[in-house]
Motif scaffolding. Structure first.
Motif, PDB file in Angstrom:
ATOM      1  N   VAL A   1       1.020  -1.210  -0.010  1.00  0.00           N
ATOM      2  CA  VAL A   1       0.104   0.060  -0.120  1.00  0.00           C
ATOM      3  C   VAL A   1       1.080   1.241   0.061  1.00  0.00           C
ATOM      4  N   PHE A   2       1.156   1.915  -1.180  1.00  0.00           N
ATOM      5  CA  PHE A   2       2.018   3.084  -1.165  1.00  0.00           C
ATOM      6  C   PHE A   2       0.994   4.224  -0.815  1.00  0.00           C
ATOM      7  N   VAL A   3       1.490   5.160  -0.076  1.00  0.00           N
ATOM      8  CA  VAL A   3       0.885   6.383   0.539  1.00  0.00           C
ATOM      9  C   VAL A   3       1.892   7.651   0.179  1.00  0.00           C
ATOM     10  N   ALA A   4       1.412   8.652  -0.290  1.00  0.00           N
ATOM     11  CA  ALA A   4       2.062   9.527  -0.770  1.00  0.00           C
ATOM     12  C   ALA A   4       1.320  11.012  -0.422  1.00  0.00           C
ATOM     13  N   ASN A   5       2.365  12.026  -0.126  1.00  0.00           N
ATOM     14  CA  ASN A   5       1.711  13.393   0.013  1.00  0.00           C
ATOM     15  C   ASN A   5       1.234  13.919  -1.318  1.00  0.00           C
ATOM     16  N   HIS A   6       0.374  14.913  -1.476  1.00  0.00           N
ATOM     17  CA  HIS A   6      -0.359  15.263  -2.462  1.00  0.00           C
ATOM     18  C   HIS A   6      -0.104  16.871  -2.849  1.00  0.00           C
ATOM     19  N   GLN A   7       0.990  16.947  -3.671  1.00  0.00           N
ATOM     20  CA  GLN A   7       1.210  18.286  -3.940  1.00  0.00           C
ATOM     21  C   GLN A   7       0.511  18.924  -5.114  1.00  0.00           C
TER      22      GLN A   7
ATOM     23  N   VAL B   1       3.137  -0.966   4.187  1.00  0.00           N
ATOM     24  CA  VAL B   1       2.886   0.373   3.614  1.00  0.00           C
ATOM     25  C   VAL B   1       4.244   1.122   3.306  1.00  0.00           C
ATOM     26  N   CYS B   2       4.221   1.421   2.145  1.00  0.00           N
ATOM     27  CA  CYS B   2       5.586   1.951   1.527  1.00  0.00           C
ATOM     28  C   CYS B   2       5.313   3.649   1.329  1.00  0.00           C
ATOM     29  N   PRO B   3       6.149   4.420   2.409  1.00  0.00           N
ATOM     30  CA  PRO B   3       5.657   5.887   2.047  1.00  0.00           C
ATOM     31  C   PRO B   3       6.275   6.363   0.822  1.00  0.00           C
ATOM     32  N   LEU B   4       5.853   7.566   0.208  1.00  0.00           N
ATOM     33  CA  LEU B   4       6.532   8.085  -0.761  1.00  0.00           C
ATOM     34  C   LEU B   4       6.493   9.417  -0.722  1.00  0.00           C
ATOM     35  N   THR B   5       7.595  10.199  -1.004  1.00  0.00           N
ATOM     36  CA  THR B   5       7.671  11.582  -0.889  1.00  0.00           C
ATOM     37  C   THR B   5       7.768  12.371  -2.043  1.00  0.00           C
ATOM     38  N   ILE B   6       6.995  13.166  -2.444  1.00  0.00           N
ATOM     39  CA  ILE B   6       7.114  13.970  -3.549  1.00  0.00           C
ATOM     40  C   ILE B   6       7.500  15.376  -3.430  1.00  0.00           C
ATOM     41  N   ASN B   7       8.488  15.679  -4.269  1.00  0.00           N
ATOM     42  CA  ASN B   7       9.042  17.092  -4.076  1.00  0.00           C
ATOM     43  C   ASN B   7       8.974  17.692  -5.613  1.00  0.00           C
ATOM     44  N   GLY B   8       8.712  18.859  -5.518  1.00  0.00           N
ATOM     45  CA  GLY B   8       8.549  19.604  -6.935  1.00  0.00           C
ATOM     46  C   GLY B   8       7.538  19.646  -7.613  1.00  0.00           C
ATOM     47  N   SER B   9       6.480  19.066  -7.356  1.00  0.00           N
ATOM     48  CA  SER B   9       5.149  18.958  -8.015  1.00  0.00           C
ATOM     49  C   SER B   9       4.532  20.153  -7.906  1.00  0.00           C
ATOM     50  N   PHE B  10       4.561  20.837  -6.496  1.00  0.00           N
ATOM     51  CA  PHE B  10       3.822  21.923  -6.341  1.00  0.00           C
ATOM     52  C   PHE B  10       4.435  23.040  -6.973  1.00  0.00           C
ATOM     53  N   ASN B  11       5.582  23.053  -7.174  1.00  0.00           N
ATOM     54  CA  ASN B  11       6.436  24.155  -7.717  1.00  0.00           C
ATOM     55  C   ASN B  11       6.168  24.241  -9.319  1.00  0.00           C
ATOM     56  N   VAL B  12       5.881  22.878  -9.833  1.00  0.00           N
ATOM     57  CA  VAL B  12       5.747  22.920 -11.216  1.00  0.00           C
ATOM     58  C   VAL B  12       4.232  23.605 -11.595  1.00  0.00           C
ATOM     59  N   MET B  13       3.275  23.147 -10.773  1.00  0.00           N
ATOM     60  CA  MET B  13       1.851  23.843 -10.803  1.00  0.00           C
ATOM     61  C   MET B  13       1.282  23.897  -9.606  1.00  0.00           C
TER      62      MET B  13
ATOM     63  N   LYS C   1       0.309   4.262  10.121  1.00  0.00           N
ATOM     64  CA  LYS C   1       0.077   5.588   9.985  1.00  0.00           C
ATOM     65  C   LYS C   1       0.992   6.682  10.291  1.00  0.00           C
ATOM     66  N   ASP C   2       1.300   6.649  11.638  1.00  0.00           N
ATOM     67  CA  ASP C   2       2.276   7.408  12.109  1.00  0.00           C
ATOM     68  C   ASP C   2       3.840   7.445  11.595  1.00  0.00           C
ATOM     69  N   ARG C   3       4.166   6.280  11.559  1.00  0.00           N
ATOM     70  CA  ARG C   3       5.590   6.044  10.845  1.00  0.00           C
ATOM     71  C   ARG C   3       5.542   6.318   9.389  1.00  0.00           C
ATOM     72  N   SER C   4       4.721   6.164   8.890  1.00  0.00           N
ATOM     73  CA  SER C   4       4.513   6.591   7.344  1.00  0.00           C
ATOM     74  C   SER C   4       4.508   8.252   7.131  1.00  0.00           C
ATOM     75  N   TYR C   5       3.626   8.846   8.055  1.00  0.00           N
ATOM     76  CA  TYR C   5       3.482  10.212   8.136  1.00  0.00           C
ATOM     77  C   TYR C   5       5.030  10.840   8.574  1.00  0.00           C
ATOM     78  N   GLU C   6       5.599  10.314   9.373  1.00  0.00           N
ATOM     79  CA  GLU C   6       6.983  10.856   9.770  1.00  0.00           C
ATOM     80  C   GLU C   6       7.758  10.570   8.456  1.00  0.00           C
ATOM     81  N   ALA C   7       8.029   9.456   7.884  1.00  0.00           N
ATOM     82  CA  ALA C   7       8.665   9.257   6.966  1.00  0.00           C
ATOM     83  C   ALA C   7       8.566  10.146   5.548  1.00  0.00           C
ATOM     84  N   VAL C   8       7.168  10.213   5.236  1.00  0.00           N
ATOM     85  CA  VAL C   8       6.991  11.451   4.059  1.00  0.00           C
ATOM     86  C   VAL C   8       7.141  12.606   4.564  1.00  0.00           C
TER      87      VAL C   8
END
Length: 252
Positions: free
Chosen positions: A75-81, A180-192, A228-235
């Protein structure tokens, strides 16, 4: 340079993107209708995403692929930029998966019907029975050995900062005892950015960080909170300093 980039977007990127979107949707629909939905529901979208990022000349860096085990469902969980989260994950995660997406996206031309044929999951929160139906559909996908990508904030950010994580994705992982595999997205918010006037993209580097999966420690509320908590901390820890820290999202 900004205006040259906009002219390039208008006269080169946009026409190619529209044609590619229609061809991708048609290929996905026909392929899923005639053949393996797991194949045709993933690879055309992956190529479409890579093409979009390449056309816009956006550099991409992916870190942490070594954390993923072959054959393991996650289950991949990511921030939504922003909207470029889709292109970054679809094009560069290099893992076959199904999306959990808002029900409203079903109405998008071409993309909605392609997502339906590809068996991506539309989240319906109109009532308890619909929520349960969505949950059961996601469980069935995971039981088949497929992975799932979820944006547990439930909405794109207005500021680049993260909101809170909902529990649904972590309840699924708990029920099926999946990592659960945390994913962090950087740059997407800057693009749009979501609040920017107009629909122009800004050139910016994109980075996808695949963190070490969080393994279950049991079953039940304690495990759900742990995931949930570990994933949030990682992202959160993977975000650039500019976007570190919680900011309330009015759409949550």
């Amino acid at each position: 340079m900004k205006y040259l980039y906009r002219i390039y977007q208008l006269f080169i990127v946009l026409p190619i993107f529209l044609v590619a979107t229609i061809l991708t949707a048609c290929t996905t629909v026909v392929g899923c209708f005639l053949g393996n939905g797991h194949v045709w529901g993933y690879y055309p979208g992956r190529l479409w995403s890579r093409l979009t990022v390449t056309l816009l000349l956006l550099p991409v860096k992916v870190e942490g692929r070594e954390h993923l085990r072959p054959g393991q469902s996650y289950v991949f969980v990511a921030n939504h930029q922003g909207m470029f989260d889709i292109f970054l994950i679809y094009g560069f995660l290099n893992r076959n998966f199904k999306w959990m997406m808002k029900k409203a996206l079903r109405k998008m031309p071409f993309i909605g019907i392609a997502s339906q044929y590809a068996h991506h999951i539309f989240v319906d929160r109109s009532g308890p029975s619909k929520v349960r139906e969505t949950y059961d559909q996601a469980s069935e996908i995971l039981r088949e050995g497929m992975s799932l990508v979820v944006f547990p904030e439930g909405a794109r950010t207005f500021t680049g900062h993260m909101g809170l994580f909902r529990r649904g994705a972590f309840m699924l992982a708990d029920e099926l005892q999946l990592p659960v595999c945390p994913l962090t997205i950087n740059g997407s918010f800057n693009v749009m950015p979501r609040m920017r006037d107009g629909k122009w993209c800004t050139w910016h580097r994109l980075r996808l960080t695949i963190h070490e999966p969080v393994e279950p420690i049991g079953k039940g509320r304690e495990n759900i909170d742990h995931l949930k908590d570990r994933s949030y901390e990682a992202v959160m820890g993977g975000l650039v300093p500019e976007y570190q820290g919680y900011v309330e999202n009015p759409d949550q």
